[in-house]
Design a protein around this motif. Structure first.
Motif, PDB file in Angstrom:
ATOM      1  N   UNK A   1     127.143  71.918  49.416  1.00  0.00           N
ATOM      2  CA  UNK A   1     126.979  73.077  48.738  1.00  0.00           C
ATOM      3  C   UNK A   1     125.679  73.719  48.518  1.00  0.00           C
ATOM      4  N   UNK A   2     124.716  72.741  48.776  1.00  0.00           N
ATOM      5  CA  UNK A   2     123.430  73.400  48.346  1.00  0.00           C
ATOM      6  C   UNK A   2     122.822  73.598  49.831  1.00  0.00           C
ATOM      7  N   UNK A   3     123.042  74.939  49.910  1.00  0.00           N
ATOM      8  CA  UNK A   3     122.711  75.528  51.290  1.00  0.00           C
ATOM      9  C   UNK A   3     121.124  75.297  51.704  1.00  0.00           C
ATOM     10  N   UNK A   4     120.516  75.386  50.622  1.00  0.00           N
ATOM     11  CA  UNK A   4     118.773  75.675  50.785  1.00  0.00           C
ATOM     12  C   UNK A   4     118.108  74.271  51.350  1.00  0.00           C
ATOM     13  N   UNK A   5     118.891  73.124  51.176  1.00  0.00           N
ATOM     14  CA  UNK A   5     118.615  71.886  51.661  1.00  0.00           C
ATOM     15  C   UNK A   5     118.707  71.508  53.285  1.00  0.00           C
ATOM     16  N   UNK A   6     118.902  72.527  53.912  1.00  0.00           N
ATOM     17  CA  UNK A   6     119.119  72.400  55.428  1.00  0.00           C
ATOM     18  C   UNK A   6     118.121  71.951  55.951  1.00  0.00           C
ATOM     19  N   UNK A   7     116.746  72.196  55.540  1.00  0.00           N
ATOM     20  CA  UNK A   7     115.499  71.482  56.232  1.00  0.00           C
ATOM     21  C   UNK A   7     115.329  70.116  56.101  1.00  0.00           C
ATOM     22  N   UNK A   8     115.842  69.612  54.928  1.00  0.00           N
ATOM     23  CA  UNK A   8     115.559  68.180  54.815  1.00  0.00           C
ATOM     24  C   UNK A   8     116.809  67.388  55.458  1.00  0.00           C
ATOM     25  N   UNK A   9     117.795  67.882  55.911  1.00  0.00           N
ATOM     26  CA  UNK A   9     118.847  67.459  56.785  1.00  0.00           C
ATOM     27  C   UNK A   9     118.492  67.300  58.385  1.00  0.00           C
TER      28      UNK A   9
ATOM     29  N   UNK B   1     114.294  78.039  52.466  1.00  0.00           N
ATOM     30  CA  UNK B   1     114.177  76.673  51.767  1.00  0.00           C
ATOM     31  C   UNK B   1     113.016  76.691  50.901  1.00  0.00           C
ATOM     32  N   UNK B   2     112.837  75.443  49.937  1.00  0.00           N
ATOM     33  CA  UNK B   2     111.715  75.505  49.101  1.00  0.00           C
ATOM     34  C   UNK B   2     110.328  75.830  49.629  1.00  0.00           C
ATOM     35  N   UNK B   3     110.270  75.484  51.315  1.00  0.00           N
ATOM     36  CA  UNK B   3     108.917  75.661  51.707  1.00  0.00           C
ATOM     37  C   UNK B   3     108.858  76.841  52.268  1.00  0.00           C
ATOM     38  N   UNK B   4     109.949  77.959  52.198  1.00  0.00           N
ATOM     39  CA  UNK B   4     109.664  79.156  52.589  1.00  0.00           C
ATOM     40  C   UNK B   4     110.256  79.337  54.123  1.00  0.00           C
ATOM     41  N   UNK B   5     110.952  78.465  54.814  1.00  0.00           N
ATOM     42  CA  UNK B   5     111.331  78.440  56.106  1.00  0.00           C
ATOM     43  C   UNK B   5     113.048  78.907  56.231  1.00  0.00           C
ATOM     44  N   UNK B   6     113.301  79.886  57.145  1.00  0.00           N
ATOM     45  CA  UNK B   6     114.654  80.476  57.280  1.00  0.00           C
ATOM     46  C   UNK B   6     115.078  80.322  58.729  1.00  0.00           C
ATOM     47  N   UNK B   7     114.543  79.492  59.551  1.00  0.00           N
ATOM     48  CA  UNK B   7     114.797  79.550  60.797  1.00  0.00           C
ATOM     49  C   UNK B   7     114.644  78.296  61.492  1.00  0.00           C
TER      50      UNK B   7
ATOM     51  N   UNK C   1     109.318  79.857  60.082  1.00  0.00           N
ATOM     52  CA  UNK C   1     109.616  81.424  59.669  1.00  0.00           C
ATOM     53  C   UNK C   1     110.085  82.319  60.413  1.00  0.00           C
ATOM     54  N   UNK C   2     111.195  83.409  60.478  1.00  0.00           N
ATOM     55  CA  UNK C   2     111.444  84.052  61.273  1.00  0.00           C
ATOM     56  C   UNK C   2     110.128  85.125  61.655  1.00  0.00           C
ATOM     57  N   UNK C   3     109.241  85.346  60.874  1.00  0.00           N
ATOM     58  CA  UNK C   3     108.140  86.278  61.094  1.00  0.00           C
ATOM     59  C   UNK C   3     107.022  85.554  61.759  1.00  0.00           C
ATOM     60  N   UNK C   4     107.070  84.518  62.148  1.00  0.00           N
ATOM     61  CA  UNK C   4     106.022  83.574  62.741  1.00  0.00           C
ATOM     62  C   UNK C   4     106.016  84.331  64.277  1.00  0.00           C
ATOM     63  N   UNK C   5     104.772  84.669  64.763  1.00  0.00           N
ATOM     64  CA  UNK C   5     104.530  85.346  66.041  1.00  0.00           C
ATOM     65  C   UNK C   5     104.415  84.163  67.175  1.00  0.00           C
ATOM     66  N   UNK C   6     104.175  84.604  68.418  1.00  0.00           N
ATOM     67  CA  UNK C   6     104.339  83.726  69.468  1.00  0.00           C
ATOM     68  C   UNK C   6     102.845  82.713  69.320  1.00  0.00           C
ATOM     69  N   UNK C   7     101.911  83.123  68.879  1.00  0.00           N
ATOM     70  CA  UNK C   7     100.799  82.291  68.737  1.00  0.00           C
ATOM     71  C   UNK C   7     101.510  80.788  67.644  1.00  0.00           C
ATOM     72  N   UNK C   8     102.115  81.284  66.422  1.00  0.00           N
ATOM     73  CA  UNK C   8     102.367  80.019  65.673  1.00  0.00           C
ATOM     74  C   UNK C   8     103.536  79.335  66.360  1.00  0.00           C
ATOM     75  N   UNK C   9     104.345  79.990  66.946  1.00  0.00           N
ATOM     76  CA  UNK C   9     105.448  79.211  67.597  1.00  0.00           C
ATOM     77  C   UNK C   9     104.705  78.294  68.830  1.00  0.00           C
ATOM     78  N   UNK C  10     103.871  78.675  69.418  1.00  0.00           N
ATOM     79  CA  UNK C  10     103.007  77.689  70.465  1.00  0.00           C
ATOM     80  C   UNK C  10     102.273  76.634  69.652  1.00  0.00           C
ATOM     81  N   UNK C  11     101.666  77.004  68.522  1.00  0.00           N
ATOM     82  CA  UNK C  11     101.209  75.819  67.755  1.00  0.00           C
ATOM     83  C   UNK C  11     102.308  74.896  67.523  1.00  0.00           C
ATOM     84  N   UNK C  12     103.607  75.347  67.065  1.00  0.00           N
ATOM     85  CA  UNK C  12     104.468  74.199  66.446  1.00  0.00           C
ATOM     86  C   UNK C  12     104.964  73.475  68.053  1.00  0.00           C
ATOM     87  N   UNK C  13     105.042  74.250  69.009  1.00  0.00           N
ATOM     88  CA  UNK C  13     105.482  73.763  70.341  1.00  0.00           C
ATOM     89  C   UNK C  13     104.657  72.502  70.800  1.00  0.00           C
TER      90      UNK C  13
END
Length: 343
Positions: free
Chosen positions: A169-177, A64-70, A88-100
């Motif tokens: 058609x605009x596949x990069x807008x999935x985050x907004x949905x 997406x425009x914010x760089x997220x892909x997962x 983002x798929x490269x986020x490690x366990x520490x970042x995922x824990x912050x999101x959680x």
């Protein structure tokens, strides 16, 4: 058999060849495949919302425009309420824990258990990071359950369907949905509980665009506190009963073609090395697929086992002794962190 027939013959030859081949250790290791032995055992049904949860990850989406892909998918196993968190798929366990902590703990508090297919090293570091945010010492981290109840798999399929229906058609807008999809999913009645996730967690469905039309005021607006508490309790009881019935039906279907096998202490068994269950044991596709000498972690739902032991009041000098396995994990913690960051 054809080769043997060209050179030998003896009574009951086929039976003897099959018995000899069946005892071949090399063949068993190289040609192993999962047998439908043992009946399907569903996970215990929780009694309250957001106590026992499952989580999964949807990878490989358009950036997406914010760089997220997962998408980080977290589902409450009782109410079936789901949260969809872009990352983002490269986020490690520490970042995922912050999101959680930011998206789940902030709204629902800490869960008692997490069911996930994620790698055990990832979950172990995830749990330690999460508990450190609360200032609580974690002495025994919850292990992942290798065979989930399929809850997140069903949610992921529904999520994919809703995304395809909205983004067009605009596949990069999935985050907004995602906010719209999350609201629609939690507002819909679940087939197992016969209630919507919003009803089980809050006792009512929040307002939707249809509720803003000029219609008679719902009775729930004027309900008093005692009736509200009784209503929520009744919803939880009905939901538990409906989920139990649905689970029994699923177990009956899953057990078709299976047979019950009872193992006693001391019995020798083959362990099928699946990549998602034993990722550290399978280093090559050419290695044996089963083994009989593995250090297996205990099942988190095994009767009599403790998932975690928390101690936030005792001083460091009065800490209880850790088990040898846990001490070894603590000593290699820096290596674990480096490996997670590299991944």
């Amino acid at each position: 058999m054809e080769i043997m027939r060209d050179h030998f013959h003896w009574p009951h030859m086929r039976r003897g060849v099959e018995r000899i081949c069946g005892r071949c250790t090399t063949c068993k290791q190289a040609k192993s495949k999962v047998q439908p032995n043992g009946l399907y055992i569903p996970l215990p049904i929780p009694t309250h919302p957001w106590i026992d949860i499952s989580m999964d990850f949807v990878m490989g989406l358009p950036r997406t425009r914010t760089g997220r892909d997962s998408i980080f998918v977290v589902v409450d196993r009782f109410s079936k309420m789901a949260h969809f968190i872009a990352f983002h798929k490269t986020d490690d366990a520490s970042h995922v824990a912050n999101l959680f902590f930011k998206e789940i703990v902030r709204l629902h508090g800490m869960p008692r258990s997490i069911v996930s297919d994620r790698d055990t090293k990832f979950l172990r570091y995830f749990w330690k990071t999460l508990w450190s945010k609360l200032g609580t010492k974690l002495l025994f981290s919850t292990t992942c359950h290798p065979q989930t109840d399929g809850q997140t798999d069903v949610v992921n399929r529904t999520l994919g369907t809703l995304l395809r229906a909205l983004i067009k058609k605009n596949l990069r807008t999935w985050e907004e949905c995602l906010p719209h999809i999350e609201f629609a999913y939690n507002h819909a009645v679940h087939s197992a509980s016969k209630y919507s996730p919003f009803q089980i967690v809050y006792g009512f469905n929040p307002l939707s665009p249809l509720d803003l039309m000029r219609l008679p005021v719902s009775e729930r607006v004027s309900i008093d506190g005692k009736k509200k508490a009784e209503l929520v309790q009744q919803i939880h009881e009905n939901a538990t009963r409906n989920i139990e019935e649905k689970t029994k039906l699923y177990a009956k279907q899953a057990n078709k073609g299976r047979r019950q096998v009872v193992f006693n202490i001391g019995d020798q068994v083959w362990v099928h090395l699946r990549k998602e269950r034993f990722p550290t044991e399978i280093k090559s596709k050419l290695m044996p697929r089963i083994d009989d000498d593995l250090d297996l972690r205990s099942n988190t739902f095994q009767e009599g086992g403790d998932d975690m032991i928390l101690d936030s009041t005792k001083d460091e000098e009065h800490e209880p002794e850790l088990e040898p396995e846990l001490v070894a994990e603590e000593e290699h913690e820096p290596e674990l962190e480096q490996e997670l960051v590299a991944e």
